[in-house]
Design an enzyme around this catalytic site. Structure first.
Site, PDB file in Angstrom:
ATOM      1  CG  ASP A 364     -38.013  83.903 -18.961  1.00 22.67           C
ATOM      2  OD1 ASP A 364     -37.571  83.702 -17.765  1.00 22.67           O
ATOM      3  OD2 ASP A 364     -38.956  83.349 -19.608  1.00 22.67           O
ATOM      4  CG  ASP A 365     -35.445  85.501 -13.939  1.00 21.67           C
ATOM      5  OD1 ASP A 365     -35.480  86.660 -13.371  1.00 21.67           O
ATOM      6  OD2 ASP A 365     -35.179  84.557 -13.075  1.00 21.67           O
ATOM      7  CE  LYS A 474     -42.007  81.650 -18.627  1.00 16.94           C
ATOM      8  NZ  LYS A 474     -40.631  81.499 -19.104  1.00 16.94           N
ATOM      9  CD1 TRP A 475     -47.424  84.784 -11.882  1.00 21.09           C
ATOM     10  CD2 TRP A 475     -49.001  86.673 -12.376  1.00 21.09           C
ATOM     11  NE1 TRP A 475     -48.281  85.371 -11.007  1.00 21.09           N
ATOM     12  CE2 TRP A 475     -48.766  86.274 -11.037  1.00 21.09           C
ATOM     13  CE3 TRP A 475     -49.628  87.425 -13.010  1.00 21.09           C
ATOM     14  CZ2 TRP A 475     -49.787  86.991 -10.234  1.00 21.09           C
ATOM     15  CZ3 TRP A 475     -50.614  88.189 -12.392  1.00 21.09           C
ATOM     16  CH2 TRP A 475     -50.698  87.972 -10.832  1.00 21.09           C
ATOM     17  CG  ASP A 476     -41.745  81.230 -13.567  1.00 21.74           C
ATOM     18  OD1 ASP A 476     -42.178  80.418 -13.137  1.00 21.74           O
ATOM     19  OD2 ASP A 476     -40.459  81.430 -14.188  1.00 21.74           O
ATOM     20  CG  ASN A 478     -39.661  79.723 -10.848  1.00 21.63           C
ATOM     21  OD1 ASN A 478     -39.773  78.802 -11.616  1.00 21.63           O
ATOM     22  ND2 ASN A 478     -39.421  81.000 -11.343  1.00 21.63           N
ATOM     23  CB  CYS A 524     -44.701  80.335 -16.123  1.00 16.78           C
ATOM     24  SG  CYS A 524     -43.047  79.421 -15.984  1.00 16.78           S
ATOM     25  CG  ASP A 546     -38.786  75.183 -16.555  1.00 17.83           C
ATOM     26  OD1 ASP A 546     -39.332  75.837 -17.145  1.00 17.83           O
ATOM     27  OD2 ASP A 546     -38.519  75.324 -15.361  1.00 17.83           O
TER      28      ASP A 546
HETATM   29  C1  DGJ Z   1     -38.907  78.982 -14.625  1.00 17.30           C
HETATM   30  C2  DGJ Z   1     -39.648  78.929 -15.735  1.00 17.30           C
HETATM   31  O1  DGJ Z   1     -40.186  77.870 -15.838  1.00 17.30           O
HETATM   32  C3  DGJ Z   1     -38.495  79.242 -16.950  1.00 17.30           C
HETATM   33  O2  DGJ Z   1     -39.015  79.141 -18.446  1.00 17.30           O
HETATM   34  C4  DGJ Z   1     -37.650  80.677 -16.897  1.00 17.30           C
HETATM   35  O3  DGJ Z   1     -38.848  81.631 -16.833  1.00 17.30           O
HETATM   36  C5  DGJ Z   1     -37.232  80.523 -15.415  1.00 17.30           C
HETATM   37  N1  DGJ Z   1     -37.999  80.178 -14.530  1.00 17.30           N
HETATM   38  C6  DGJ Z   1     -36.720  81.973 -15.099  1.00 17.30           C
HETATM   39  O4  DGJ Z   1     -36.252  82.016 -13.856  1.00 17.30           O
END
Ligand code: DGJ
Length: 754
Positions: A364-365, A474-476, A478, A524, A546
């Site tokens: 992940d990140d 996984k393409w986030d 935020n 995501c 989340d």
């Molecule tokens: C938000 C995502 O929903 C989480 O699963 C994770 O990937 C974090 N971002 C990472 O910054």
């Protein structure tokens, strides 16, 4: 062919045995929608449903149902299309010009001046769908509007969209709904999927009443507050019976979904891009196509509506090799390590995962740039060698050598102010020149309306994926968009910004998915803040929330299932105390919930005890043996966590051939001496007999019995073991009472052939 045109009565009838839509050229040349919903005989005319229509000329005009309602002509309901013409007026007279009935489903016409395709359903074979296109022309402005209906074979689902072509002077499109649906009465309740981060897509219901009810987004993405989906049901409609409509938008940006009841009690539903944040200048010779809406009708209850939408999203929206393939069980390191990892720690976690039967390891990140926390690094997509001493390539190699697939996290649309990219190109971050930019999670959004930004992201993300040889991404996303403005268009066209941003996103997805066709993509957005049908065209699964707490997930997954299939819902078992809620459900309870999604784990497996590792191994084995059934079967909701005290939830999946099913019942808190209760199943053959094994943990079944389908569906399975279940197997402890919180029962159901 499921679409008939009757030149005598000037009616079109879309019919496939499961639903009918009847459209007609009205007496004044407009297109009316005489009927939608229940299947009708295709041989009859339905013009008698409304008096001849010369326009809304009477003092008390009949609320005639229209296919493309415009303002300012006596129809005072909410409009579907508002176009400002050269004279500044918004009045159109859209006269029927011609129509086409087509086998299959042609690609949607591209909007002039944007790159990238619009996500839309497709028909793999001509026989899978038929399409009707009706052209209507406004002579004065020389605009032609093409209305589009695609009816899927044997499914009560219609895809709707509209294309506006301009052969006259430039105009501004102010509202362009993907679908309007006029219904002859307003006796419905509206269901919406609403919430916020960590409790997305909770079911909210309210009756329609005179006036308007709406859900929408202005956040730049479809958002967690409301989903681009609404359903209508009769007050008497249940999960298994009665009429229901489901209306969803395949669009990942700002949307509006609204229902209006007018004074005569009829209802108009509309769904499309949110007019509040949209205006599109259409030049001479320009073409604009709306996003696509899916409209499902069922008389088999909300369950029938969901099933129809699930089937179309799975078969006609998702694409590529992962559409039908079984999705791997994954381990994601996020909640296990957050930013605190290095090569060796990840390799150790992956080795444990492999030993437990997990198939895909996801990093992940935090693997790139100077990303030691969430204040920095976004935008710099080169590997951080301090953390990953062998780079992504070396890590990927070791993970692949273990027999695991390898995936990584990206958030391409974002940039931190503390990043090389921002230092070089601050002008690429969205903002209004001269004004401060609002930061969320210490980050800014890159302006995907600028083609050069999309080109850059394509290059740097491609390079990272090439280096890592990844199997999964996984393409986030935020944060939301603030200070919307783009240098890509002049000041008078800033109403196009949000639409152009989403097109940039789709362009980037399309190019990356085409460049890496074998990769499994999961979308995501801080969990489920961009969970919509549009992104399912490229990413067949989405991180649902989340919030990984299994109790919260019961509500989130239940609500999400109203519109979206199990195969689209990312669901992971995480550590306890849960990081979002502090709850401590058992490992098996957590797995029994997450299994009804694209299943995985999100914890540090090296910290599990030996007993826990063995339990995970059993869970993975249980799941993988039933994976095709769970992700491809028909999903039925049996008991709602949004009703009563919400202590219980139940659902089931049933294979298409009816030979297998799996039902799940969850009880959050133990209640002493609970009332006698039976769980009625659905979708089985009443005449067949079924062998059922009950699992209250993944250690093995604790009860086995044989029942008729009629018994299971009309009487139901006794939830409490003491209520007289016939124990046919050698399970002497079948009467055992379980006295603790967070309990579940899984009923594995197999048709007995002998
Ligand atoms: C938000 C995502 O929903 C989480 O699963 C994770 O990937 C974090 N971002 C990472 O910054």
């Amino acid at each position: 062919m499921t679409i008939a045109w009757n030149p005598q009565t000037r009616e079109w009838h879309l019919h496939n045995g499961a639903t009918s839509w009847v459209l007609a050229v009205l007496e004044n040349g407009w297109i009316g929608q005489l009927h939608a919903g229940a299947p009708l005989s295709p041989d009859a005319s339905y013009r008698h449903l409304y008096p001849p229509f010369a326009g809304f000329d009477n003092r008390m005009p009949e609320p005639v149902p229209l296919a493309v309602p415009v303002p300012g002509v006596g129809d005072f309901r909410v409009p579907g299309l508002v176009v400002e013409t050269r004279d500044g007026a918004t009045v159109l007279d859209l006269q029927y010009a011609t129509h086409r009935i087509l086998r299959g489903k042609p690609a949607l016409p591209a909007t002039t001046g944007v790159r990238g395709p619009m996500p839309a359903t497709y028909a793999e074979h001509e026989a899978d769908a038929d399409t009707l296109e009706i052209d209507c022309t406004d002579a004065r402005s020389r605009i032609t509007v093409t209305l589009r209906w695609t009816l899927f074979a044997a499914r009560p689902v219609v895809a709707r969209s509209m294309t506006i072509a301009n052969e006259g002077a430039p105009v501004t499109i102010r509202t362009a709904m993907s679908a309007t649906l006029d219904l002859p009465d307003g006796a419905w309740t509206m269901l919406q999927l609403s919430g916020v981060w960590a409790r997305e897509r909770h079911l909210v219901e309210r009756p329609l009443a005179p006036g308007r009810v709406a859900v929408s987004s202005v956040r730049g993405g479809s958002g967690p507050e409301h989903n681009p989906f609404i359903a209508l049901r009769r007050p008497t409609t249940t999960e298994g019976a009665g009429e229901a409509w489901g209306v969803m938008l395949a669009w990942s940006g700002n949307f509006l979904a609204e229902a209006e009841v007018e004074p005569f009690g009829t209802a108009r539903v509309r769904i499309g891009e949110n007019p509040e944040t949209f205006a599109w200048r259409l030049e001479h010779d320009g073409v604009f196509t709306t996003p696509e809406a899916l409209v499902a009708w069922s008389d088999r209850g909300l369950g029938g509506m969901s099933d129809a939408l699930h089937a179309v999203l799975r078969r006609n929206m998702a694409r590529g090799p992962w559409r039908d393939a079984e999705r791997p069980v994954l381990l994601n390191n996020w909640e296990g390590t957050y930013f605190d990892f290095d090569h060796d720690r990840l390799v150790a976690m992956a080795a444990e995962a492999k030993a437990m039967g997990i198939e895909l390891f996801v990093l992940d990140d935090g693997w790139f740039g100077a990303r030691s926390d969430d204040h920095r690094g976004l935008g710099d997509w080169t590997v951080n060698r301090t953390k990953l001493r062998r780079g992504l390539a070396g890590l990927g190699e070791e993970i692949h050598a273990m027999g695991l697939q390898f995936g990584i996290w990206i958030e391409p649309e974002m940039v931190n102010a503390d990043s090389d990219l921002f230092r070089e190109r601050p002008d690429w971050a969205i903002g209004v020149p001269g004004r401060r930019r609002t930061a969320q999670r210490h980050q800014l959004v890159l302006d995907l309306a600028i083609p050069e930004v999309v080109d850059h992201l394509f290059d740097v993300i491609s390079a990272a994926l090439d280096e890592a040889k990844v199997d999964y991404v996984k393409w986030d996303w935020n944060r939301f968009i603030t200070e919307p403005w783009t240098p890509a268009v002049p000041p008078e066209r800033q109403g196009e910004f949000f639409h152009r941003y989403v097109y940039g996103l789709y362009d980037l997805y399309e190019r990356l998915v085409t460049r890496f066709p074998g990769v499994l993509w999961e979308s995501c957005a801080s969990g489920g803040a961009r969970f919509d049908a549009g992104l399912l065209a490229w990413a067949p699964q989405a991180w649902t929330s989340d919030d990984t707490d299994a109790v919260e997930r019961l509500r989130i997954q239940y609500g999400t299932s109203l519109a979206y299939p199990v195969s689209s819902m990312g669901a992971h078992v995480s550590d306890i105390p849960n990081h979002q809620t502090g709850r401590t459900p058992s490992l098996d309870f957590r797995a029994a919930v997450a299994m009804f999604g694209t299943f995985g784990y999100e914890l540090d497996p090296t910290r599990l005890t030996g007993e826990e590792r063995a339990a995970v191994q059993r869970q993975v084995a249980f799941f993988t043996e039933r994976r095709a059934l769970i992700s491809g079967g028909r999903f039925d909701r049996l008991r709602s966590p949004f009703e009563g005290d919400g202590n219980e939830t139940a659902w089931m999946v049933t294979a298409a051939d009816g030979a297998r099913a799996l039902a799940a019942f969850y009880r959050v808190l133990f209640r002493p001496l609970p009332v006698r209760d039976r769980l009625r199943l659905r979708g089985l053959d009443p005449a067949a007999r079924y062998e059922i094994t009950r699992w209250t943990s993944f250690d093995g079944p604790d009860l086995r019995f044989i029942r008729g389908g009629d018994d299971l569906m009309r009487i139901g399975i006794g939830i409490e073991p003491a209520d007289g279940e016939i124990v046919e197997g050698d399970f002497p402890d079948g009467m055992r009472l379980v006295r603790h919180d967070f309990t579940f029962r899984l009923y594995d159901i197999r048709r007995v052939t002998a």
